[in-house]
Scaffold this motif. Sequence first.
Motif, PDB file in Angstrom:
ATOM      1  N   THR A 356      46.773  50.885  42.238  1.00 15.35           N
ATOM      2  CA  THR A 356      46.865  49.627  41.494  1.00 15.35           C
ATOM      3  C   THR A 356      45.530  49.149  40.943  1.00 15.35           C
ATOM      4  OG1 THR A 356      46.592  48.321  43.518  1.00 15.35           O
ATOM      5  CG2 THR A 356      48.838  48.885  42.873  1.00 15.35           C
ATOM      6  N   PHE A 357      44.432  49.724  41.412  1.00 17.37           N
ATOM      7  CA  PHE A 357      43.138  49.251  40.924  1.00 17.37           C
ATOM      8  C   PHE A 357      42.235  50.380  40.442  1.00 17.37           C
ATOM      9  CE2 PHE A 357      38.629  48.222  42.119  1.00 17.37           C
ATOM     10  CZ  PHE A 357      38.342  47.524  40.955  1.00 17.37           C
ATOM     11  N   VAL A 449      41.293  37.792  41.644  1.00 13.83           N
ATOM     12  CA  VAL A 449      41.378  37.244  40.286  1.00 13.83           C
ATOM     13  C   VAL A 449      42.240  38.165  39.423  1.00 13.83           C
ATOM     14  CG1 VAL A 449      40.064  36.705  38.198  1.00 13.83           C
ATOM     15  CG2 VAL A 449      39.169  36.032  40.445  1.00 13.83           C
ATOM     16  N   ARG A 450      42.075  39.457  39.601  1.00 14.06           N
ATOM     17  CA  ARG A 450      42.852  40.440  38.830  1.00 14.06           C
ATOM     18  C   ARG A 450      44.351  40.276  39.088  1.00 14.06           C
ATOM     19  NH1 ARG A 450      44.444  46.051  39.200  1.00 14.06           N
ATOM     20  NH2 ARG A 450      43.944  47.198  37.289  1.00 14.06           N
ATOM     21  N   GLU A 451      44.719  40.048  40.349  1.00 16.00           N
ATOM     22  CA  GLU A 451      46.133  39.845  40.679  1.00 16.00           C
ATOM     23  C   GLU A 451      46.694  38.624  39.955  1.00 16.00           C
ATOM     24  OE1 GLU A 451      46.613  39.573  44.864  1.00 16.00           O
ATOM     25  OE2 GLU A 451      45.904  41.614  45.273  1.00 16.00           O
ATOM     26  N   LYS A 452      45.906  37.553  39.915  1.00 18.43           N
ATOM     27  CA  LYS A 452      46.375  36.327  39.273  1.00 18.43           C
ATOM     28  C   LYS A 452      46.449  36.506  37.759  1.00 18.43           C
ATOM     29  CE  LYS A 452      44.598  33.655  43.129  1.00 18.43           C
ATOM     30  NZ  LYS A 452      45.882  33.835  43.831  1.00 18.43           N
ATOM     31  N   VAL A 453      45.517  37.267  37.199  1.00 21.09           N
ATOM     32  CA  VAL A 453      45.562  37.569  35.771  1.00 21.09           C
ATOM     33  C   VAL A 453      46.818  38.369  35.443  1.00 21.09           C
ATOM     34  CG1 VAL A 453      44.458  38.928  33.945  1.00 21.09           C
ATOM     35  CG2 VAL A 453      43.076  37.426  35.390  1.00 21.09           C
ATOM     36  N   ASN A 454      47.163  39.328  36.288  1.00 23.93           N
ATOM     37  CA  ASN A 454      48.355  40.149  36.046  1.00 23.93           C
ATOM     38  C   ASN A 454      49.623  39.300  36.018  1.00 23.93           C
ATOM     39  OD1 ASN A 454      46.877  42.508  35.872  1.00 23.93           O
ATOM     40  ND2 ASN A 454      47.181  43.073  38.018  1.00 23.93           N
ATOM     41  N   LYS A 455      49.692  38.285  36.890  1.00 28.58           N
ATOM     42  CA  LYS A 455      50.866  37.403  36.908  1.00 28.58           C
ATOM     43  C   LYS A 455      50.968  36.612  35.606  1.00 28.58           C
ATOM     44  CE  LYS A 455      50.940  36.720  41.938  1.00 28.58           C
ATOM     45  NZ  LYS A 455      50.794  35.706  43.023  1.00 28.58           N
ATOM     46  N   TYR A 503      37.059  45.772  31.646  1.00 23.88           N
ATOM     47  CA  TYR A 503      37.573  47.062  32.105  1.00 23.88           C
ATOM     48  C   TYR A 503      38.218  46.933  33.486  1.00 23.88           C
ATOM     49  CZ  TYR A 503      34.644  48.747  28.301  1.00 23.88           C
ATOM     50  OH  TYR A 503      34.077  48.948  27.068  1.00 23.88           O
ATOM     51  N   VAL A 504      37.717  46.007  34.277  1.00 22.08           N
ATOM     52  CA  VAL A 504      38.306  45.768  35.598  1.00 22.08           C
ATOM     53  C   VAL A 504      39.684  45.128  35.455  1.00 22.08           C
ATOM     54  CG1 VAL A 504      38.052  44.523  37.781  1.00 22.08           C
ATOM     55  CG2 VAL A 504      36.047  45.554  36.689  1.00 22.08           C
ATOM     56  N   LEU A 505      39.802  44.181  34.509  1.00 21.19           N
ATOM     57  CA  LEU A 505      41.069  43.468  34.315  1.00 21.19           C
ATOM     58  C   LEU A 505      42.013  44.197  33.364  1.00 21.19           C
ATOM     59  CD1 LEU A 505      39.752  39.781  34.002  1.00 21.19           C
ATOM     60  CD2 LEU A 505      40.467  41.024  36.054  1.00 21.19           C
ATOM     61  N   ALA A 528      47.770  29.296  33.836  1.00 19.88           N
ATOM     62  CA  ALA A 528      48.376  29.144  35.158  1.00 19.88           C
ATOM     63  C   ALA A 528      47.749  27.969  35.890  1.00 19.88           C
ATOM     64  CB  ALA A 528      48.188  30.421  35.968  1.00 19.88           C
ATOM     65  N   GLU A 529      48.490  27.442  36.852  1.00 13.82           N
ATOM     66  CA  GLU A 529      47.955  26.395  37.711  1.00 13.82           C
ATOM     67  C   GLU A 529      46.787  26.950  38.525  1.00 13.82           C
ATOM     68  OE1 GLU A 529      48.839  23.218  38.002  1.00 13.82           O
ATOM     69  OE2 GLU A 529      50.421  23.352  36.478  1.00 13.82           O
ATOM     70  N   ALA A 530      45.824  26.097  38.824  1.00 13.65           N
ATOM     71  CA  ALA A 530      44.684  26.526  39.640  1.00 13.65           C
ATOM     72  C   ALA A 530      45.181  26.982  41.010  1.00 13.65           C
ATOM     73  CB  ALA A 530      43.684  25.387  39.788  1.00 13.65           C
ATOM     74  N   GLU A 531      44.658  28.118  41.470  1.00 15.76           N
ATOM     75  CA  GLU A 531      45.052  28.668  42.770  1.00 15.76           C
ATOM     76  C   GLU A 531      43.815  28.948  43.605  1.00 15.76           C
ATOM     77  OE1 GLU A 531      48.341  31.548  43.039  1.00 15.76           O
ATOM     78  OE2 GLU A 531      48.267  31.591  40.841  1.00 15.76           O
ATOM     79  N   THR A 532      43.971  28.787  44.920  1.00 18.85           N
ATOM     80  CA  THR A 532      42.868  29.044  45.840  1.00 18.85           C
ATOM     81  C   THR A 532      42.849  30.515  46.227  1.00 18.85           C
ATOM     82  OG1 THR A 532      43.034  26.805  46.739  1.00 18.85           O
ATOM     83  CG2 THR A 532      41.845  28.440  48.064  1.00 18.85           C
ATOM     84  N   LEU A 533      41.684  31.127  46.134  1.00 25.36           N
ATOM     85  CA  LEU A 533      41.546  32.532  46.512  1.00 25.36           C
ATOM     86  C   LEU A 533      41.619  32.673  48.026  1.00 25.36           C
ATOM     87  CD1 LEU A 533      38.624  33.626  44.143  1.00 25.36           C
ATOM     88  CD2 LEU A 533      41.066  34.023  43.826  1.00 25.36           C
ATOM     89  N   GLU A 534      42.349  33.673  48.498  1.00 27.13           N
ATOM     90  CA  GLU A 534      42.496  33.890  49.938  1.00 27.13           C
ATOM     91  C   GLU A 534      41.185  34.298  50.595  1.00 27.13           C
ATOM     92  OE1 GLU A 534      45.617  36.631  50.680  1.00 27.13           O
ATOM     93  OE2 GLU A 534      47.170  35.417  49.712  1.00 27.13           O
ATOM     94  N   CYS A 535      40.265  34.837  49.806  1.00 28.17           N
ATOM     95  CA  CYS A 535      38.986  35.279  50.369  1.00 28.17           C
ATOM     96  C   CYS A 535      38.037  34.111  50.627  1.00 28.17           C
ATOM     97  CB  CYS A 535      38.323  36.295  49.444  1.00 28.17           C
ATOM     98  SG  CYS A 535      37.934  35.649  47.804  1.00 28.17           S
TER      99      CYS A 535
END
Length: 592
Positions: A356-357, A449-455, A503-505, A528-535
């Motif tokens: 996936t990455f 961030v990449r996961e949220k961009v994909n959504k 290139y990463v995204l 998208a709505e602002a989301e808190t990163l799990e990290c």
Amino acid sequence: GNEAVMKALEASGTLLLEEAHAHKYPYDWRTKKPVIVRATAQWFASVEGFRDEALACIREVQWIPAVGENRITAMTEGRSDWCISRQRTWGVPIPVFYDTTSGEPLMDEKTIDHVRKIVAEKGTDAWFYMELEDLLPEEYKHLAPTLRKGTDTMDVWFDSGSSWASVVEERGLSQGAADLYLEGSDQHRGWFQSSLLTSVASRGQAPYKKVLTHGFVLDEKGYKMSKSLGNVVDPRLVIEGGKDKKAAPAYGADVLRLWVASVDYTTDVCIGDNIIKQTFESYRKVRGTVRYLLGNLSDYDPAVDAVPYEELPAVDRYCLSKLAALEAECSAAFASFQFYRVFQALSTFNTSFLSTFYLDMAKDRLYIRDKTSFARRSCQTTLDAILTALMAIVAPILPHMAEDAFQSLPYKAATGAESVFQRGWAASPAEWASFPEEEVGTWDAVLEVREKVNKVMEAARNAKLIGAGLEAKVVVHCEEEALATRLAAMTEETPAGVDELRYVLLVSQVAVVGEASEVGAVCGEHTAEAETLECGRGQVTVGVAPAAGQKCERCWNYSVRVGECAEHPTLCERCSPVVISLPNAPTPVTAA
């Protein structure tokens, strides 16, 4: 018998009550008929004299799982004398002679030593076919007319329980103790205990250093397998398939081995068609990754093309740090016989990180960049490291896949090994694990961030705003200043063009803005709505807008610089130099 007793009691006037009473009675499991129990003369071995010593030896052994120690301790503490004789016409004979008149046994050190020498030369059958006189030592031969041979055979658990003597001790291996005994959990009462007792009684030590026990194999629904139920899974059928290969395909030995490695054997495990199919899918994913790696290393020779670690782009060093962690986890799991942890770690690394990455973003470097460019060679260096590690990790579980991959390498192994099993475990260099924790944390955040961009891009596709991801421009705002600064730096062009955020995204353009409101100003409803990163790196806001410029017909990226090269007006600023440098470059376009 019951009727005679009742009549006698009734005749004597002592019968007070007669009624039927149901009670448990042993039945033969084969014939389903009642067993007649009778007392017979037997040989016994007493454990009383060395029970405490056996319990002490149990505590010196590593039991896997640990509950095994409790099981065998309880069984040894309550162990009665061991009946070691059986009335069977085959087996290892008990070398005893009996007086035909008194029935007194004759068995001493001299007779045992004489029979032992005969058996060592001719086998155990010698007891049955040789004359009695020949089985006696010279000083007892005159007693032959008054003796008869014993017909009892040794308990088979005594046979298997003394296997350590020939398998380990006589070969001088492991200080007289096997590294590992492996069997089902029922053997705490059987082989594990009989081996322990014979070894402790004869030489005062346990016959093993570690004991691993596993549960039983059940069918897919958790029922015990039985021929009468028709739910037995034939391993050969799994490996070779049935007559109808569509209904019963041949999965091969590796898939069956992968199933064994994937289950937690400390409890009962289930197997069936659906479970094997799921295992096969996991197998295909690993094999697909290995094929991808081999295919992209076809023109790579590490002796010539490898890029030194310190020169690798950050994303490659991040990948190698993940690989080093995988190797360490799998090595520890193998050492503790937790094969399912190897399977889980490998599957997670393969699907959640590689597929996936890393391998996804690597395609641009492998297919678009110049054949011998730094961007491509550094990526191949990383792919080669991944392949080397994967071959070593899967070799104990998937030996055929590992060997197939090794034999398909486009270069000779530096060690001169001709097989993956000669190459051994590929321990990663210490520098791979030394990638700074701060950098690891940053790249972990980038992946989130990449996961949220994909959504957000998926929603934009559904809204027909964009088609492929390369048609998009992504706008990002990070609440944490340090992360925002790092991402902003990754939007700038670099000579190698590897660690750039676009290139990463996997998009054509990326902008990092200072305020969350700016994302909405550019992307509108596709924010998208602002989301808190799990990290723990604060909140992020992402949005998607159509990319500016035209589509490059070679790399499919959108760029405002497409057409700058007069010779190749449909190519972008990256692709035109690569195409021009090709040996058989397409004919340049000329103006009319």
